[in-house]
Write an enzyme that holds these catalytic residues in place. Structure first.
Site, PDB file in Angstrom:
ATOM      1  N   LYS A  71      31.812  17.257  -1.296  1.00  0.00           N
ATOM      2  CA  LYS A  71      31.009  17.758  -0.172  1.00  0.00           C
ATOM      3  C   LYS A  71      31.585  17.249   1.150  1.00  0.00           C
ATOM      4  CE  LYS A  71      26.294  17.486   1.619  1.00  0.00           C
ATOM      5  NZ  LYS A  71      26.015  18.942   1.536  1.00  0.00           N
ATOM      6  N   GLY A 110       4.859  28.652   4.735  1.00  0.00           N
ATOM      7  CA  GLY A 110       4.505  27.238   4.568  1.00  0.00           C
ATOM      8  C   GLY A 110       5.275  26.291   5.455  1.00  0.00           C
ATOM      9  N   CYS A 168      24.626  20.343  -2.959  1.00  0.00           N
ATOM     10  CA  CYS A 168      24.201  19.706  -4.199  1.00  0.00           C
ATOM     11  C   CYS A 168      22.685  19.560  -4.190  1.00  0.00           C
ATOM     12  CB  CYS A 168      24.830  18.322  -4.311  1.00  0.00           C
ATOM     13  SG  CYS A 168      26.636  18.377  -4.287  1.00  0.00           S
ATOM     14  N   ASP A 214       3.199  27.932  -4.798  1.00  0.00           N
ATOM     15  CA  ASP A 214       4.501  28.614  -4.766  1.00  0.00           C
ATOM     16  C   ASP A 214       5.140  28.683  -6.141  1.00  0.00           C
ATOM     17  OD1 ASP A 214       4.596  29.041  -1.981  1.00  0.00           O
ATOM     18  OD2 ASP A 214       5.317  27.006  -1.625  1.00  0.00           O
ATOM     19  N   GLU A 246      13.635  33.095 -12.310  1.00  0.00           N
ATOM     20  CA  GLU A 246      14.891  32.514 -12.792  1.00  0.00           C
ATOM     21  C   GLU A 246      14.715  31.762 -14.095  1.00  0.00           C
ATOM     22  OE1 GLU A 246      15.708  30.066  -9.280  1.00  0.00           O
ATOM     23  OE2 GLU A 246      15.652  28.327 -10.602  1.00  0.00           O
ATOM     24  N   GLU A 255       9.695  38.233  -0.865  1.00  0.00           N
ATOM     25  CA  GLU A 255      10.838  38.612  -0.051  1.00  0.00           C
ATOM     26  C   GLU A 255      11.000  40.123  -0.122  1.00  0.00           C
ATOM     27  OE1 GLU A 255      14.444  36.366  -0.569  1.00  0.00           O
ATOM     28  OE2 GLU A 255      15.617  38.214  -0.592  1.00  0.00           O
ATOM     29  N   HIS A 291      16.701  34.540   6.404  1.00  0.00           N
ATOM     30  CA  HIS A 291      18.041  34.073   6.032  1.00  0.00           C
ATOM     31  C   HIS A 291      19.012  34.216   7.178  1.00  0.00           C
ATOM     32  CE1 HIS A 291      15.941  35.156   2.314  1.00  0.00           C
ATOM     33  NE2 HIS A 291      16.504  34.058   1.858  1.00  0.00           N
ATOM     34  N   CYS A 306      10.168  34.102   3.619  1.00  0.00           N
ATOM     35  CA  CYS A 306      10.191  32.789   2.966  1.00  0.00           C
ATOM     36  C   CYS A 306       9.846  31.733   4.013  1.00  0.00           C
ATOM     37  CB  CYS A 306      11.578  32.542   2.354  1.00  0.00           C
ATOM     38  SG  CYS A 306      11.647  31.131   1.217  1.00  0.00           S
TER      39      CYS A 306
HETATM   40  N1  GLN Z   1       6.255  26.833   0.836  1.00  0.00           N
HETATM   41  C1  GLN Z   1       7.678  26.711   0.742  1.00  0.00           C
HETATM   42  C2  GLN Z   1       8.289  26.816   2.140  1.00  0.00           C
HETATM   43  O1  GLN Z   1       7.723  27.458   2.962  1.00  0.00           O
HETATM   44  C3  GLN Z   1       8.265  27.800  -0.119  1.00  0.00           C
HETATM   45  C4  GLN Z   1       9.742  27.633  -0.313  1.00  0.00           C
HETATM   46  C5  GLN Z   1      10.385  28.615  -1.274  1.00  0.00           C
HETATM   47  O2  GLN Z   1       9.914  29.677  -1.508  1.00  0.00           O
HETATM   48  N2  GLN Z   1      11.514  28.275  -1.824  1.00  0.00           N
HETATM   49  O3  GLN Z   1       9.330  26.266   2.410  1.00  0.00           O
HETATM   50 ZN    ZN Z   2      10.577  31.620  -0.608  1.00  0.00          ZN
END
Ligand code: GLN
Ligand code: ZN
Length: 780
Positions: free
Chosen positions: A19, A451, A535, A618, A624, A684, A713, A745
């Site tokens: 890294k 959040g 990482c 969440d 996944e 999303e 993003h 997100c």
């Molecule tokens: N509540 C988390 C945030 O807002 C959700 C993160 C996620 O979905 N990976 O960061």
């Molecule tokens: Zn998210």
């Protein structure tokens, strides 16, 4: 003689040297030469850490990702990059350009795909490597592009190893898995049409390696553990019959991450000197493999876990290997970890502060190598030759099995007392919506966020100061309260309806909870590569999960006390906690998940009691967790959904349960998403161009839903008009009462200025659509 072998080693170095090296090069603090020297030192150090093995892998190392290396070495580079990549440029620079994009603002550090921003050449896409948390760069197959060998990486690294005095076993990603992991850019393109050229290149590489002195070559074909189409099976047959006899090196075909199942005969029939089996994920396949093993073929036995951190039970592993040795003789055996150790932390010995008892139960990559060496010696020289290793292993296994820190009667009693009632809210979703509408009094198209708010340098510094002791606990708490209050005022001023506290107190959405739960422990240096230079350090679940005290209630209560608007409590769901931790191997994952669900259930109740009218749980990792084989999906989804429900079902009808997931492929799991029985789901969407909406509309999703209208993003601020058109699209696909307005997100990776402006635009767009709704103008 059985051989002690390894399939791959962590690249990152014991102290994340990779890294530092790569990021210093990106920020121009290191020259190309320094980067090369540093990388070579890292490889040499990694080989040294594996001494004692008969087969040390070479070519498993990568500066960014091995799939990207394979694509680039085959000149399979997307056309959009071709004008920008100079053949004269250093290969390293080209690799980084492909992985990170060119010319745009820097990529976002979170999320599973990278954005290069509005200008420049977008980076190649990234996706998860099978069911691990490692992400690979997805090769793009374009019309008319033919593979040409541009870089003979296996030969180069083999020679480098040789110069370092290591007679290595070169590792190549197999041609069929490479093609199956790639993405054809046009529907008409048949990926297997590339095979003849690809096979010719692999033949050359095998000949070169043999000529350079390689005795064995490892070809990874992990796709053999997946559901395969008839075309893929045919591709395997033709590919390996063409590769047979290219060069004199012996060929090991490596499969991992699961059992071969219906592909076992195919895998055994491929001409190769040896086949590697993952006997951790599927121990039962050994017997069948031994029965059907063609004469003369060797087996590589993956008998220690390459994916988890538990010390191997040497007796057990040795018995498995002995059974195989009895049957086919030790000369036809290679002993190995189940898969590459890429997915394991590097060296347990460096954990200076880890609890000694827990530490005695663990094994990281360096220790795994020693386990492999011991098992091999046990086979070759008999059990007495490793008596002390067996003794130590037995003692660790026994202490873990009996430890009162692992097994808690109260937790088990509580689990046993769970009844079907515990999985059900009092009323159905429609009834709850009525009760909540009355209590919460929200407008049409309620606005909220996911959040987190920006984790600024100041936030990280304060946390680091608190952890290191330079900032007192009182001062840190005051800092957090100030941040929360400030963030609430900002949300009020912007005009959001359901507020959040911002999650400033959390280092990570899993570790934060892990640190407060019994049965969990965090390591100092247990890093594993997530993607490129990134990482992660998953916390580790070693025992029954207990919650000594509420985990989030104080912060949420404080946040609610600062505003008259609705504040959402914020929790990480049981499946995501499980998925992003190292977990126990002494009970099914579903059991551990259930324990997590029960402590979260208590947290939900405490949040309710503290006056929170909405709680978000969440589950970004739900999808996944899907098993690699379709036939295993239903079982997983059943317990995953159950665990989510167990964690939330105690909530009163009047408490609004939210959940959040950050991906957009719901097509095949939409029924399970509905079965979660959440009141509001945020997902999303802004990058997925409506496909997702179609799924929810067709399915008639029964609850409320906020498809993201702001792509977090990218640092770009979406215009009011853009957001408005996304809201209108949502309204068109869904019923008006269903639609919430929120970003894709959490906002923790973004800067405050862009976040504020973006949310101002989101609220303005919402108001304008609301006005149109109120005046009954068409909104779609
Ligand atoms: N509540 C988390 C945030 O807002 C959700 C993160 C996620 O979905 N990976 O960061
Ligand atoms: Zn998210």
């Amino acid at each position: 003689m059985a051989l002690a072998t390894n399939l791959g080693f962590p690249r990152i170095g014991p102290a994340r040297e990779l890294k530092k090296l790569v990021e210093s090069y990106w920020s121009k603090q290191l020259t190309l030469d320094q980067l090369r020297v540093g990388a070579a030192q890292l490889r040499a150090a990694n080989w040294k850490l594996q001494s004692g093995l008969d087969h040390v892998p070479a070519g498993d190392f990568s500066l960014y990702d091995h799939v990207l290396d394979t694509a680039a070495s085959l000149s399979l580079v997307p056309a959009r990059f071709r004008p920008a990549l100079s053949p004269a440029a250093a290969i390293e620079d080209n690799l980084f350009a492909l992985a990170r994009g060119l010319g745009g603002p820097s990529q976002s550090p979170a999320g599973s795909s990278q954005a290069a921003g509005p200008i420049g050449i977008p980076a190649m896409e990234m996706t998860k490597w099978f069911d691990t948390n490692y992400h690979y760069i997805v090769p793009e197959l374009e019309e008319g592009v033919r593979p040409v060998l541009a870089w003979n990486k296996p030969l180069e690294t083999f020679q480098e190893a040789k110069a370092a005095g290591v007679n290595a076993r070169p590792v190549l990603l197999g041609p069929v898995s490479f093609l199956l992991l790639s993405k054809p850019k046009s529907p008409a393109l048949d990926r297997f049409a590339l095979l003849p050229d690809l096979v010719a290149i692999y033949r050359k590489q095998l000949r070169d390696l043999a000529a350079a002195g390689a005795a064995w070559v490892q070809i990874d074909e992990p796709c053999l553990v997946l559901d395969l189409t008839p075309e893929a099976k045919a591709a395997y047959k033709s590919t390996y019959s063409s590769l047979a006899g290219a060069g004199t090196a012996k060929l090991l075909i490596a499969t991992y991450f699961g059992g071969l199942r219906d592909n076992l005969d195919l895998a055994l029939s491929l001409p190769s000197e040896a086949l590697h089996l993952d006997l951790i994920r599927d121990p039962d396949q050994l017997l069948t493999a031994l029965e059907r093993l063609p004469a003369g073929k060797s087996l590589s036995l993956g008998v220690v876990d390459g994916r988890n951190v538990w010390r191997a039970d040497l007796d057990r592993a040795l018995s498995i290997a002995e059974r195989a040795a009895d049957r086919i003789g030790p000369d036809r055996l290679l002993i190995a970890p189940s898969c590459s150790l890429l997915h394991a932390p590097v060296d347990l010995d460096l954990e200076a502060t880890l609890d000694a008892e827990i530490k005695s139960w663990l094994s990281f990559a360096v220790q795994r190598v020693r386990e492999v060496v011991a098992i091999t010696r046990g086979i070759n020289q008999g059990r007495s030759a490793i008596a002390s290793e067996l003794e130590a292993s037995r003692a660790a296994t026994e202490s873990r099995r009996r430890s009162t820190r692992v097994h808690h009667p109260q937790v088990q009693a509580r689990l046993a007392g769970v009844t079907p009632q515990h999985y059900r809210r009092a009323s159905d979703v429609a009834q709850r919506r009525r009760v909540q509408a009355e209590r919460l009094g929200l407008p049409a198209l309620p606005t909220t966020t996911i959040g987190s708010f920006p984790q600024t340098k100041e936030v990280r510094q304060a946390r680091a100061g608190f952890v290191s002791g330079t900032l007192s606990s009182a001062a840190y708490d005051q800092f957090l309260r100030d941040e929360i209050t400030r963030t609430i005022r900002i949300q009020e001023a912007i005009g959001l309806d359901v507020l959040v506290h911002g999650e400033f107190e959390r280092n990570d959405m899993v570790e934060y909870f892990g640190e407060q739960l019994e049965g969990y422990v965090s390591t100092k240096l247990g890093w594993v590569q997530s993607y490129g230079s990134r990482c992660v350090k998953p916390p580790l679940i070693y025992g029954d999960i207990r919650r000594p005290r509420p985990m989030t209630v104080e912060w949420s209560r404080f946040a609610q006390s600062q505003t008259d608007r609705i504040m959402k409590g914020m929790l990480t769901g049981p499946v995501t906690m499980l998925q992003w931790s190292f977990v126990r191997d002494d009970q099914p994952r579903s059991e551990t998940c259930k324990q997590l669900a029960l402590v979260l259930r208590d947290e939900v109740s405490d949040l309710e009691a503290a006056g929170l009218k909405a709680v978000q749980v969440d589950e970004p990792a739900l999808r996944e967790g899907l098993p690699l084989r379709r036939s295993d999906w239903a079982e997983y989804l059943r317990w995953a959904v159950d665990c989510f429900r167990l964690s939330t079902a105690s909530a009163a009808d009047a408490t609004q349960i939210h959940t959040h997931m950050c991906y957009s492929e719901f097509n095949d799991i939409i029924q399970s998403i509905a079965d979660l029985d959440a009141d509001v789901l945020s997902i999303e969407n802004s990058r997925s161009a409506g496909e997702l909406l179609e799924v929810f509309a067709r399915f008639e999703y029964p609850a409320q839903i906020g498809p993201g209208v702001y792509d977090i993003h990218s640092p770009r601020v979406p215009s009011v008009a853009e957001v408005e058109s996304l809201i209108r699209a949502n309204l068109k696909a869904l019923r008006p009462w269903q639609v919430w307005v929120n970003p894709d997100c959490g906002l923790k990776t973004r800067g405050w200025d862009e976040v504020k402006q973006s949310l101002v635009n989101v609220v303005e767009a919402t108001r304008s659509v609301r006005a149109a709704l109120a005046s009954k103008q068409p909104v779609g």
